[in-house]
Write an enzyme that holds these catalytic residues in place. Structure first.
Site, PDB file in Angstrom:
ATOM      1  N   LYS A 168      52.398 -49.072  54.724  1.00 11.26           N
ATOM      2  CA  LYS A 168      52.645 -49.746  56.009  1.00 11.26           C
ATOM      3  C   LYS A 168      54.144 -49.984  56.205  1.00 11.26           C
ATOM      4  CE  LYS A 168      52.145 -54.298  58.156  1.00 11.26           C
ATOM      5  NZ  LYS A 168      51.467 -53.976  59.420  1.00 11.26           N
ATOM      6  N   GLU A 224      45.979 -71.741  72.007  1.00  8.48           N
ATOM      7  CA  GLU A 224      45.725 -71.403  70.592  1.00  8.48           C
ATOM      8  C   GLU A 224      46.975 -71.290  69.706  1.00  8.48           C
ATOM      9  OE1 GLU A 224      42.860 -68.141  70.294  1.00  8.48           O
ATOM     10  OE2 GLU A 224      41.992 -68.676  72.213  1.00  8.48           O
ATOM     11  N   TYR A 272      44.055 -49.504  61.837  1.00 11.44           N
ATOM     12  CA  TYR A 272      44.502 -48.231  62.418  1.00 11.44           C
ATOM     13  C   TYR A 272      45.978 -48.048  62.102  1.00 11.44           C
ATOM     14  CZ  TYR A 272      46.533 -50.965  66.257  1.00 11.44           C
ATOM     15  OH  TYR A 272      47.245 -51.863  66.991  1.00 11.44           O
ATOM     16  N   ARG A 320      48.387 -50.647  60.742  1.00 10.92           N
ATOM     17  CA  ARG A 320      47.805 -51.977  60.928  1.00 10.92           C
ATOM     18  C   ARG A 320      46.667 -52.240  59.956  1.00 10.92           C
ATOM     19  NH1 ARG A 320      48.480 -55.034  65.541  1.00 10.92           N
ATOM     20  NH2 ARG A 320      50.192 -54.202  66.796  1.00 10.92           N
ATOM     21  N   HIS A 356      21.342 -56.041  78.772  1.00  9.34           N
ATOM     22  CA  HIS A 356      20.225 -56.989  78.803  1.00  9.34           C
ATOM     23  C   HIS A 356      20.367 -58.039  77.705  1.00  9.34           C
ATOM     24  CE1 HIS A 356      18.283 -55.161  82.155  1.00  9.34           C
ATOM     25  NE2 HIS A 356      18.567 -53.981  81.629  1.00  9.34           N
ATOM     26  N   GLU A 381      36.067 -57.592  78.777  1.00 10.82           N
ATOM     27  CA  GLU A 381      37.105 -56.571  78.926  1.00 10.82           C
ATOM     28  C   GLU A 381      36.569 -55.458  79.822  1.00 10.82           C
ATOM     29  OE1 GLU A 381      39.094 -55.362  75.313  1.00 10.82           O
ATOM     30  OE2 GLU A 381      39.258 -53.333  76.076  1.00 10.82           O
ATOM     31  N   HIS A 403      46.644 -55.037  77.071  1.00 13.84           N
ATOM     32  CA  HIS A 403      47.149 -54.258  75.937  1.00 13.84           C
ATOM     33  C   HIS A 403      48.460 -53.572  76.285  1.00 13.84           C
ATOM     34  CE1 HIS A 403      42.788 -54.654  75.380  1.00 13.84           C
ATOM     35  NE2 HIS A 403      43.114 -54.829  74.121  1.00 13.84           N
TER      36      HIS A 403
HETATM   37  N1  GLN Z   1      40.220 -66.503  72.604  1.00 11.19           N
HETATM   38  C1  GLN Z   1      40.782 -65.372  71.941  1.00 11.19           C
HETATM   39  C2  GLN Z   1      42.193 -65.113  72.464  1.00 11.19           C
HETATM   40  O1  GLN Z   1      42.413 -65.280  73.603  1.00 11.19           O
HETATM   41  C3  GLN Z   1      39.955 -64.134  72.152  1.00 11.19           C
HETATM   42  C4  GLN Z   1      40.535 -62.955  71.428  1.00 11.19           C
HETATM   43  C5  GLN Z   1      39.682 -61.721  71.462  1.00 11.19           C
HETATM   44  O2  GLN Z   1      38.813 -61.591  72.299  1.00 11.19           O
HETATM   45  N2  GLN Z   1      39.939 -60.775  70.592  1.00 11.19           N
HETATM   46  O3  GLN Z   1      43.062 -64.695  71.741  1.00 11.19           O
HETATM   47 ZN    ZN Z   2      38.926 -59.983  73.932  1.00  8.43          ZN
END
Ligand code: GLN
Ligand code: ZN
Length: 762
Positions: free
Chosen positions: A18, A491, A519, A522, A659, A672, A702
């Protein structure tokens, strides 16, 4: 004494590869430096396996990025946009395909079966010209030979290569990838001839797609491919390696009658029914590579149990060298070496085996099978197994009881979602198309420093709390300024959404170097769940209440759901995964209820990884979805109607599980969406009824790109065409932690502007 390793981690025991890769990419070191680190790693791995006494040692399982990309390079299947003009593929072209370059984005990456490893998806169109453009396989074989190590070169099998590819842009609907088989085989023939000329006597083809539900047409491709290769393969021993699940019965028939093949490798850890197929008939004179040592987990093998499985198989294959002890899959998916774990205590360490230890286990089993049992080694293993079974750290009676009490009953909130949404709206009084974010805000270097210094004891708890609160205040103020409706605290106290909870729950252990490649360069460091899970005290209430006290707007409590905690950890193998998940669910349930008591009216329980735990075989999927969704519902079954439960899911491929998503019965789901070209929306267009709140991401987090207001508005309008306006939420695709504030501020400004624009039109 026949022993074999399917493949080995490449990163090195301390992620040497890495750091070498990243330094090379940053222009801080030369290609020669990188090659030297790589060669040293390969040499030490080969030597380690040779010293341990492994008979069939793999080569060409090293990779600078990914083994599927290596196969693409071998075949010269470079998409035209990378401007490759022929000759041996070098770092430039190789890393451009992997990572993109200044002008061209990277190739698509996707998950390798149900692991957390991601491979680079080959893109093949009708005009692709295959040529033998990377001699890596033969070079690695020769390199090992020069070091005195005879190896088995490993290639991705030609049929799996094609089945894992995607059709190039423009021909998606019309093109049959398998029609390329003859052209691909032409290059494979050259590679095989090369390996033969270099002195190889064995060759391993990884054909893991054989464990999937394949139709007759695809199975036929295997028959055709190996029939076509048989003449070039003659004189070689040929191993077809499969892994990650049971072999379907039909496939087993096809597989064991392939032309030119002398050996079959099976995952006997995940594929327990495969043993019955083998017992029902195994072609005489062929080799059986029995994958009894788990390549996907970190537990020491139950050597006595494995030995009895091997003895049973010996009864079928016969005594002698035809039964080979192996790993269930490549060791790529486990941690590298337990010797570097300085922080785990001896008791837990005695229960574990990382890749280096698994090599020793494979060898010990092979010796024992041949009648040379290392009694001391087996004795120590039995003692460790017994200590794990009886350790008070593993069992918590109260947790066992609580989890057992869940059995047989369903857990659902008493009222239906539309009634709950009404009750919540009275309390929350949100505008139509409410805006929110997924949880994290940018993690600045300063923030990481504060967390690091607190952990290392360099700053006091008081200083730490002050800094984190300051950060939360900034995030709250920013969201108020942006006029977002439902806020998050950002967070800042979390390094990782699973580790943060694991560290506060009982039953979890953490490694210092237990990295697994995700990946490229990483890696992830999954926690180890070794015992019954319980929550000694509230985990997030302090921060969430602090955040709520800073604003009048609703503040979302932010939790990681039980299924995601499970799927992103190394889990116990002494009880079903569902059992462990239920235990985690009960711990999260307590947290949810404590948040509610503390006055948090909106609680998000992330199930980012629910989809990725879906079993590979269709026959097992319903069972998984059933317990996974149930575990989620357990977490919030106890809240009042007025408490709004959100969940969030990453990864765009939900259509097949829509479902189950509905059955999670969350009040609001954010999901997403923006990279999947409206795949998600098509489900609703096709008439799936959805009554809960839903926020399909309106922009891709992203990418550093700032989405213009009109573009977001356009997206929202498209959603409104298929979803009722009173259930639609406006939010980004995922958390913002990897972005910069210079990207987040304008992007969210545009997002809120777009929501307001459309509100005014409604
Ligand atoms: N609550 C997390 C954040 O916003 C969700 C992260 C994720 O879905 N991978 O970072
Ligand atoms: Zn997410």
């Amino acid at each position: 004494m026949a022993s074999h390793i399917v493949g080995y981690p490449r990163m090195g025991p301390k992620r040497e590869l890495k750091f070498a890769l990243e330094s090379f990419w940053d222009g801080k070191s030369s290609a020669e430096d990188l090659k030297k680190v790589a060669a040293d790693l390969r040499a030490s791995i080969w030597k380690q396996m040779a010293d341990a006494g492994i008979k069939y040692i793999p080569s060409n399982t090293f990779s600078y990025y990914d083994q599927v990309l290596d196969a693409t390079a071998t075949l010269g299947a470079v998409p035209p946009r990378y401007g490759w003009t022929g000759g041996e593929i070098g770092f430039d072209t190789y890393f451009s395909m992997a990572r993109g370059n200044a002008t061209v984005p990277a190739m698509e990456m996707t998950k390798w079966f149900d692991t957390n490893y991601h491979f680079i998806v080959p893109e093949l169109g009708p005009e692709v010209k295959f040529t033998y453009a990377s001699h890596k396989a033969v070079e690695e074989y020769k390199e090992a030979k020069a070091l005195g190590v005879e190896t088995v070169p490993v290639l991705i099998g030609p049929v799996s290569y094609l089945l894992l590819s995607k059709p190039a842009k423009g021909v998606e609907k019309t093109f049959s990838l398998l029609s390329l088989l003859p052209k691909v085989l032409a290059v494979y023939k050259e590679v095989i001839a090369d390996l033969k000329a270099a002195g190889a006597t064995w060759i391993q083809f990884d054909e893991p797609t054989l464990v999937l539900d394949l139709d007759a047409h695809k199975l036929q491709a295997f028959t055709d491919a190996y029939a076509e290769l048989a003449p070039v393969l003659s004189g070689l021993n040929v191993l077809i390696e499969t892994y990650f699940a049971d072999i379907p019965a039909e496939t087993y028939k096809t597989l064991t009658s392939l032309n030119g093949v002398t050996a079959y490798g099976f995952d006997l850890v995940r594929g327990t029914q495969t043993i019955d197929l083998i017992k029902g008939g195994f072609p005489s004179g062929k080799y059986l590579f029995a994958g009894v040592v788990d390549g996907r987990n970190i537990w020491a093998n139950d050597l006595a149990g494995s030995l009895s499985t091997l003895h049973a198989l010996e009864g079928i294959v016969g005594k002698g060298d035809k039964l080979v002890v192996s790993t269930s899959c490549s060791l790529l998916h486990t941690a590298v070496d337990l010797v570097n774990e300085t922080k785990l205590d001896d008791e837990i360490k005695s229960w574990l085996a990382f890749a280096a230890q698994k090599v020793v286990e494979v060898n010990a089993l092979a010796h024992a099978l041949a009648g040379h049992k290392n009694e001391a080694f087996f004795f120590a293993n039995t003692a460790a197994q017994a200590s794990r079974k009886s350790s008070p750290r593993v069992t918590n009676e109260a947790v066992q009881k609580a989890a057992a009490a869940l059995k047989g009953s369903d857990h659902r909130r008493a009222t239906n979602v539309s009634a709950r949404l009404d009750a919540q709206q009275k309390k929350l009084n949100l505008p139509i198309l409410p805006t929110t974010t997924i949880g994290s805000f940018p993690q600045t270097p300063e923030l990481r420093r504060v967390r690091r210094e607190f952990k290392a004891g360099k700053i006091s708890e008081e200083e730490y709390v002050t800094s984190i609160k300051e950060e939360i205040r900034k995030v709250v103020e920013l969201q108020e300024e942006l006029d977002i409706d439902v806020l998050v605290h950002g967070e800042p106290e979390r390094n990782d959404m699973v580790e943060y909870f694991g560290e506060q729950l009982s039953g979890f252990a953490f490694t210092v170097n237990g990295w697994v490649q995700s990946y490229g360069s990483r890696c992830v460091k999954p926690p180890i769940i070794y015992g019954d899970v319980s929550r000694p005290k509230p985990m997030t209430v302090f921060w969430s209440s602090a955040a709520q006290s800073m604003t009048k707007r609703p503040m979302k409590g932010m939790l990681t759901g039980p299924v995601t905690i499970l799927n992103w950890s190394f889990v116990r193998n002494d009880q079903p995964r569902s059992e462990t998940t239920y235990q985690i669910a009960l711990a999260i349930k307590d947290e949810v209820e404590d948040l509610e008591k503390a006055g948090i009216n909106v609680i998000q329980i992330d199930e980012a990884a629910l989809r990725e735990g879906l079993p590979l075989r269709k026959s097992e999927q319903a069972h998984y979805l059933d317990w996974a969704v149930h575990a989620f519902r357990i977490t919030n079954v106890g809240v009042q109607d007025t408490t709004q439960i959100h969940t969030h899911m990453c990864y765009s491929n939900f259509n097949d599980i829509i479902h189950s998503i509905i059955d999670m019965d969350a009040d609001v789901i954010t999901i997403e969406n923006s990279r999947s070209d409206e795949k998600l929306l098509s489900v609703f267009r096709e008439g799936v009824k959805y009554g809960a709140g839903i926020g399909p991401g309106v922009y891709d987090i992203h990418s550093p790109r700032i989405p213009p207001t009109e573009e977001i508005a356009d997206r929202i309008n498209k959603m409104l065409a298929v979803l009722e306006k009173n259930i639609l939420w406006v939010n980004p695709d995922c958390g913002l932690k990897t972005r910069k504030y210079t990207e987040v501020k304008p992007a969210l400004t545009n997002m809120v502007a777009a929501a307001k624009l459309i509100r005014n039109e409604l």
